[in-house]
Design a protein around this motif. Structure first.
Motif, PDB file in Angstrom:
ATOM      1  N   MET A   1      27.060  28.445  40.647  1.00 13.16           N
ATOM      2  CA  MET A   1      28.232  27.509  40.927  1.00 13.16           C
ATOM      3  C   MET A   1      29.225  28.633  39.557  1.00 13.16           C
ATOM      4  O   MET A   1      28.471  28.260  37.625  1.00 13.16           O
ATOM      5  CB  MET A   1      27.825  26.380  40.036  1.00 13.16           C
ATOM      6  CG  MET A   1      29.501  25.751  40.347  1.00 13.16           C
ATOM      7  SD  MET A   1      29.759  23.614  40.084  1.00 13.16           S
ATOM      8  CE  MET A   1      28.115  22.849  39.980  1.00 13.16           C
ATOM      9  N   ASP A   2      30.583  28.533  39.782  1.00 14.25           N
ATOM     10  CA  ASP A   2      31.102  29.094  38.440  1.00 14.25           C
ATOM     11  C   ASP A   2      32.241  28.233  37.775  1.00 14.25           C
ATOM     12  O   ASP A   2      33.061  27.904  39.227  1.00 14.25           O
ATOM     13  CB  ASP A   2      32.003  31.379  39.229  1.00 14.25           C
ATOM     14  CG  ASP A   2      32.803  31.022  38.223  1.00 14.25           C
ATOM     15  OD1 ASP A   2      32.698  30.979  37.460  1.00 14.25           O
ATOM     16  OD2 ASP A   2      32.714  33.030  38.375  1.00 14.25           O
ATOM     17  N   GLN A   3      32.123  27.624  37.083  1.00 13.70           N
ATOM     18  CA  GLN A   3      33.741  27.171  36.476  1.00 13.70           C
ATOM     19  C   GLN A   3      34.732  27.516  36.815  1.00 13.70           C
ATOM     20  O   GLN A   3      35.628  26.400  36.938  1.00 13.70           O
ATOM     21  CB  GLN A   3      32.330  26.594  35.085  1.00 13.70           C
ATOM     22  CG  GLN A   3      31.661  25.798  35.228  1.00 13.70           C
ATOM     23  CD  GLN A   3      31.644  24.499  36.012  1.00 13.70           C
ATOM     24  OE1 GLN A   3      32.211  24.271  35.935  1.00 13.70           O
ATOM     25  NE2 GLN A   3      29.935  24.163  36.110  1.00 13.70           N
ATOM     26  N   ASP A   4      35.234  28.836  36.586  1.00 13.30           N
ATOM     27  CA  ASP A   4      36.182  29.284  37.193  1.00 13.30           C
ATOM     28  C   ASP A   4      36.783  28.797  38.675  1.00 13.30           C
ATOM     29  O   ASP A   4      37.542  28.824  38.799  1.00 13.30           O
ATOM     30  CB  ASP A   4      36.426  30.383  37.007  1.00 13.30           C
ATOM     31  CG  ASP A   4      36.777  30.592  35.278  1.00 13.30           C
ATOM     32  OD1 ASP A   4      36.661  30.178  34.276  1.00 13.30           O
ATOM     33  OD2 ASP A   4      36.071  31.818  35.232  1.00 13.30           O
ATOM     34  N   LEU A   5      36.006  28.688  39.244  1.00 11.72           N
ATOM     35  CA  LEU A   5      36.135  28.060  40.975  1.00 11.72           C
ATOM     36  C   LEU A   5      36.656  26.590  40.757  1.00 11.72           C
ATOM     37  O   LEU A   5      36.845  26.772  42.104  1.00 11.72           O
ATOM     38  CB  LEU A   5      35.168  29.159  41.941  1.00 11.72           C
ATOM     39  CG  LEU A   5      35.141  30.766  40.809  1.00 11.72           C
ATOM     40  CD1 LEU A   5      33.782  31.786  42.236  1.00 11.72           C
ATOM     41  CD2 LEU A   5      36.416  31.533  41.378  1.00 11.72           C
ATOM     42  N   VAL A   6      35.594  26.132  39.976  1.00 13.04           N
ATOM     43  CA  VAL A   6      35.240  24.813  40.013  1.00 13.04           C
ATOM     44  C   VAL A   6      37.213  24.114  41.191  1.00 13.04           C
ATOM     45  O   VAL A   6      36.738  23.524  42.216  1.00 13.04           O
ATOM     46  CB  VAL A   6      34.647  24.393  39.547  1.00 13.04           C
ATOM     47  CG1 VAL A   6      34.945  22.695  39.834  1.00 13.04           C
ATOM     48  CG2 VAL A   6      33.272  24.752  39.823  1.00 13.04           C
ATOM     49  N   PRO A   7      37.822  24.174  40.302  1.00 10.71           N
ATOM     50  CA  PRO A   7      39.312  23.466  40.653  1.00 10.71           C
ATOM     51  C   PRO A   7      39.949  24.017  42.051  1.00 10.71           C
ATOM     52  O   PRO A   7      40.318  23.518  43.007  1.00 10.71           O
ATOM     53  CB  PRO A   7      39.850  23.978  39.792  1.00 10.71           C
ATOM     54  CG  PRO A   7      38.942  24.735  38.202  1.00 10.71           C
ATOM     55  CD  PRO A   7      37.848  25.011  38.951  1.00 10.71           C
ATOM     56  N   LEU A   8      39.253  25.556  42.599  1.00  6.59           N
ATOM     57  CA  LEU A   8      39.946  25.242  43.614  1.00  6.59           C
ATOM     58  C   LEU A   8      39.171  25.408  44.981  1.00  6.59           C
ATOM     59  O   LEU A   8      39.194  24.374  45.950  1.00  6.59           O
ATOM     60  CB  LEU A   8      40.315  26.770  43.573  1.00  6.59           C
ATOM     61  CG  LEU A   8      39.405  28.157  44.770  1.00  6.59           C
ATOM     62  CD1 LEU A   8      41.286  27.581  46.030  1.00  6.59           C
ATOM     63  CD2 LEU A   8      39.743  29.238  45.514  1.00  6.59           C
ATOM     64  N   ARG A  45      31.490  30.706  45.313  1.00 13.36           N
ATOM     65  CA  ARG A  45      32.448  31.637  45.797  1.00 13.36           C
ATOM     66  C   ARG A  45      33.432  32.210  45.387  1.00 13.36           C
ATOM     67  O   ARG A  45      34.675  31.795  44.899  1.00 13.36           O
ATOM     68  CB  ARG A  45      32.065  31.696  47.891  1.00 13.36           C
ATOM     69  CG  ARG A  45      31.388  31.669  48.763  1.00 13.36           C
ATOM     70  CD  ARG A  45      31.206  32.459  49.532  1.00 13.36           C
ATOM     71  NE  ARG A  45      29.604  31.640  50.031  1.00 13.36           N
ATOM     72  CZ  ARG A  45      29.097  32.812  50.406  1.00 13.36           C
ATOM     73  NH1 ARG A  45      29.139  34.174  50.207  1.00 13.36           N
ATOM     74  NH2 ARG A  45      27.813  32.707  51.935  1.00 13.36           N
ATOM     75  N   ASN A  46      33.322  33.766  45.190  1.00 14.10           N
ATOM     76  CA  ASN A  46      34.812  33.808  44.835  1.00 14.10           C
ATOM     77  C   ASN A  46      35.714  34.386  45.811  1.00 14.10           C
ATOM     78  O   ASN A  46      35.264  35.889  46.282  1.00 14.10           O
ATOM     79  CB  ASN A  46      34.566  35.205  43.373  1.00 14.10           C
ATOM     80  CG  ASN A  46      36.126  35.565  42.704  1.00 14.10           C
ATOM     81  OD1 ASN A  46      36.827  35.470  42.852  1.00 14.10           O
ATOM     82  ND2 ASN A  46      35.512  36.681  41.978  1.00 14.10           N
ATOM     83  N   ILE A  47      36.475  34.609  46.387  1.00 14.20           N
ATOM     84  CA  ILE A  47      37.426  34.688  47.672  1.00 14.20           C
ATOM     85  C   ILE A  47      38.405  35.606  47.137  1.00 14.20           C
ATOM     86  O   ILE A  47      39.407  35.509  46.346  1.00 14.20           O
ATOM     87  CB  ILE A  47      37.531  32.642  48.351  1.00 14.20           C
ATOM     88  CG1 ILE A  47      38.667  32.295  47.509  1.00 14.20           C
ATOM     89  CG2 ILE A  47      36.616  32.664  48.573  1.00 14.20           C
ATOM     90  CD1 ILE A  47      39.653  30.855  48.341  1.00 14.20           C
ATOM     91  N   THR A  48      38.840  35.683  48.107  1.00 11.13           N
ATOM     92  CA  THR A  48      39.832  36.975  48.521  1.00 11.13           C
ATOM     93  C   THR A  48      41.341  36.079  48.655  1.00 11.13           C
ATOM     94  O   THR A  48      41.691  35.135  48.908  1.00 11.13           O
ATOM     95  CB  THR A  48      40.081  37.852  49.172  1.00 11.13           C
ATOM     96  OG1 THR A  48      39.816  37.409  50.762  1.00 11.13           O
ATOM     97  CG2 THR A  48      38.613  38.671  49.074  1.00 11.13           C
ATOM     98  N   ILE A  49      42.725  36.882  48.130  1.00  5.99           N
ATOM     99  CA  ILE A  49      43.660  36.447  48.482  1.00  5.99           C
ATOM    100  C   ILE A  49      43.885  35.961  50.136  1.00  5.99           C
ATOM    101  O   ILE A  49      44.380  34.940  50.597  1.00  5.99           O
ATOM    102  CB  ILE A  49      44.824  37.397  48.697  1.00  5.99           C
ATOM    103  CG1 ILE A  49      45.047  37.549  46.439  1.00  5.99           C
ATOM    104  CG2 ILE A  49      46.046  36.697  48.934  1.00  5.99           C
ATOM    105  CD1 ILE A  49      44.827  36.121  46.466  1.00  5.99           C
TER     106      ILE A  49
END
Length: 72
Positions: A1-8, A45-49
């Motif tokens: 889990m990437d904490q930068d992606l959690v809010p999204l 997951r780091n998703i695209t625009i």
């Protein structure tokens, strides 16, 4: 889990549940695999625009609404 992606991911999960949608339902609306949506919601997951746009359209919100929990 990437904490930068959690809010999204949390925003997507919250909006999905508020609309009474399952991950499978959202999958059908976005053409994303259900497992991919689960990974997004968990912050894996780091998703695209393009994916943000598809999710926002399916959830009937502005793309900015998915990012509202981020602060400068």
């Amino acid at each position: 889990m990437d904490q930068d992606l959690v809010p999204l991911g949390e925003a997507i999960r919250r909006l999905r549940k508020a609309r009474g949608l399952t991950q499978e339902d959202l999958s059908g609306l976005t053409e994303l695999h259900r497992n991919h949506i689960g990974g997004i919601e968990r912050g894996e997951r780091n998703i695209t625009i393009r994916t943000i746009l598809a999710l926002a359209q399916a959830l009937e919100v502005r793309p900015a609404d998915l990012l509202a929990d981020y602060s400068l």
